[in-house]
Structures are given as C-alpha cells and as structure tokens.
Design an enzyme around this catalytic site. Structure first.
Site, short mmCIF file in Angstrom:
data_model
loop_
_atom_site.label_atom_id
_atom_site.label_comp_id
_atom_site.label_asym_id
_atom_site.label_seq_id
_atom_site.Cartn_x
_atom_site.Cartn_y
_atom_site.Cartn_z
CE LYS A 123 -0.28 -7.94 0.97
NZ LYS A 123 -0.56 -7.56 2.49
CD GLU A 157 3.43 -6.38 0.78
OE1 GLU A 157 2.54 -5.68 0.29
OE2 GLU A 157 3.75 -6.77 1.90
#
Length: 296
Positions: free
Chosen positions: A214, A177
């Site tokens: 992500k 992420e």
C-alpha cells in the site's frame, strides 16, 4: 478450493478496490467530526466506538456497498469483533464476496531519521492466529516517511518485512504500508529510495511468501509498475494520503495496475444527518469514482 484460496484469487485477479474503514482510537474523533458527530456527543471511549461502529455499519450495509466494485475492507480490531446485522463482520463481508483485512499496527513511534516506525506489536503471532480464526484474509500495518533519509527508509522497510514474515508464517497475507508524506519536498527522491529497498526485500521472499503493498501515489506515473508485476506481490494498492477525492482519483487513474485503498476519499462527504437515500447516493458516487479510477 478453500475460502482463503478463493480470496487470494479474488485479490489477484478481480476488478475493484479496497475500502479502508480502519480508523483507530487516535483518529476516530476526527472521523466522527467529519461525519457530523462532535466530541460532546459521547462521554467515553465505549460510546465513541459505538458511534463509529454505527457509521461503519451504515457504510457496509448500504445497497451500493457490494462486491461488484469493492474487493476488500480493512477493519479496525473493534469492528472485527463486533457484528453487522447480527452477523460477525467478516462473515457479513464475505457473504457480499468482500475480503476482510485487519489493521494490526499499534500506532507510530516518535520521528527519528525522518521516519516514524511502528510501535512494537506484542504477541503478533497470537493476534494473527485469532484474526485467521475469525475469517480475516490479510493485515495492514503503516509506517511514515518524511524525507529521503536512506537509513530511515531502510529501517521502515526492514521492520515492515520482519513483521510480514511472522504474518505469512501464521497464514495471512500482509499489506505493507510505508506511507510517503505527500508534502515532502523530495517526494520523488524518497520514492526512488523506497522502491529500491522494497525490491531488495521482495527478492528475498520465497515462492510461497506473498505480500501486498500500500503506497502513496507516486510523483511519476507508473513508477511502481515493476512492483505490480513482481511474483510475490498479490496487489499494489494506493492510499489517498490526504489528497481530496478529485486529486486522488485523477492520480490513481494514471497508474496502471494500481488500485485504491482509500479512506478519506471514500467517506469525506458522508454525514450522520443524511437520509438513507442521500447517504446511499453520496456513497455510490464515491464508490463509482474510485472504482473507475482503479480499473482505468
């Protein structure tokens, strides 16, 4: 087929989204305040974590929170080690056919080169082995990018993949992420630099090394389409990043093959003083909206 293989197939193929219920020590007071519990309602960390676990348990056990629309849940360590309706959290989730993930990062370093790297994660291999033994499928770790600084972005991606390789070696699937600040003036340029850096690292992975990504919803629709089809990417999921529910779901619906991994947009309208029926109605509406945007 092992449980891990079933979960991997589910994450690759099935429709739905990932719920992010991983607020940690720093963000828990804000999450509780949003839920309607003020800081004077608890005296110490133990009481605070007890209250946030009660909130999460209320979400997880709600009749609308099922594997029909929710593929996975990202958990905080204390939630992983707690119980829901008398069962270990991961066992309870998989009974609903929901895949458990664990937030593993220990927070962020100070900003440097327009990014915040992750703090060191001591004994990462041991953390992963412990999580795997408890039924966790994957992990999540977050960095933040504030401007189109190539050195900073390269450092973020390098660190993420260094940790990812350790996670893969120990048997779990990492969610990488590298969040892009939605308020960045050069957000579109950041995303171009970030995508190039991600592709460079993804192309170095071997056939049996799988990751998830992500990412902040991009300025240009379908900008990450080549990441969604990369052979080493199990799934690309989107963070809401501070966008409200309407904005986040509208943006998500415009990005094919990207599914949600929302926290704020999922939980924003839940309140501690809602009746069971009110709570379920509000949660069900959020789940339906996020699910529909994820499968559009």
């Amino acid at each position: 087929m092992t449980i891990f293989e079933q979960q991997l197939r589910r994450m690759k193929q099935d429709k739905g989204f990932i719920a992010a219920l991983d607020q940690s020590g720093g963000s828990t007071p804000k999450a509780l305040t949003g839920y309607g519990i003020q800081e004077n309602a608890y005296k110490n960390e133990d009481e605070m974590y007890g209250l946030i676990h009660a909130m999460r348990s209320r979400v997880l056990t709600d009749k609308s929170f099922t594997g029909d629309k929710i593929l996975g849940v990202i958990l905080f360590e204390k939630t992983l080690n707690a119980k829901v309706e008398g069962m270990p959290t991961t066992e309870y989730l998989w009974k609903k056919h929901i895949v458990p993930f664990l937030k593993i990062d220990k927070g962020l370093e100070e900003k440097k080169n327009d990014v915040q790297l992750m703090k060191p994660i001591p004994n990462l291999a041991g953390i992963i082995q412990d999580a795997k033994s408890k039924g966790v499928f994957g992990t999540k770790m977050r960095s933040v990018i504030f401007a189109n600084n190539q050195a900073g972005i390269a450092a973020v991606v390098q660190q993420q993949f260094e940790f990812a390789r350790i996670i893969i070696e120990n048997g779990l699937v990492p969610i990488i992420e590298p969040e892009v600040d939605i308020h960045a003036a050069d957000k579109k340029e950041i995303e171009a630099t970030l995508k190039a850096a991600l592709l460079e690292q993804l192309n170095k992975l071997t056939a049996n090394q799988n990751v998830m990504l992500k990412l902040t919803l991009p300025a240009e629709n379908n900008f990450y389409s080549d990441l969604t089809t990369h052979p080493q990417v199990v799934r690309v999921v989107a963070l809401s990043g501070g966008y409200d529910f309407e904005k986040a779901t509208n943006l998500l619906a415009n990005n094919k093959n990207v599914i949600a991994s929302f926290s704020r947009a999922l939980l924003d309208d839940l309140r501690v003083d809602q009746t069971t029926e009110q709570f379920s109605t509000v949660l069900s509406k959020a789940i339906d909206g996020i699910y529909n945007a994820s499968i559009t």
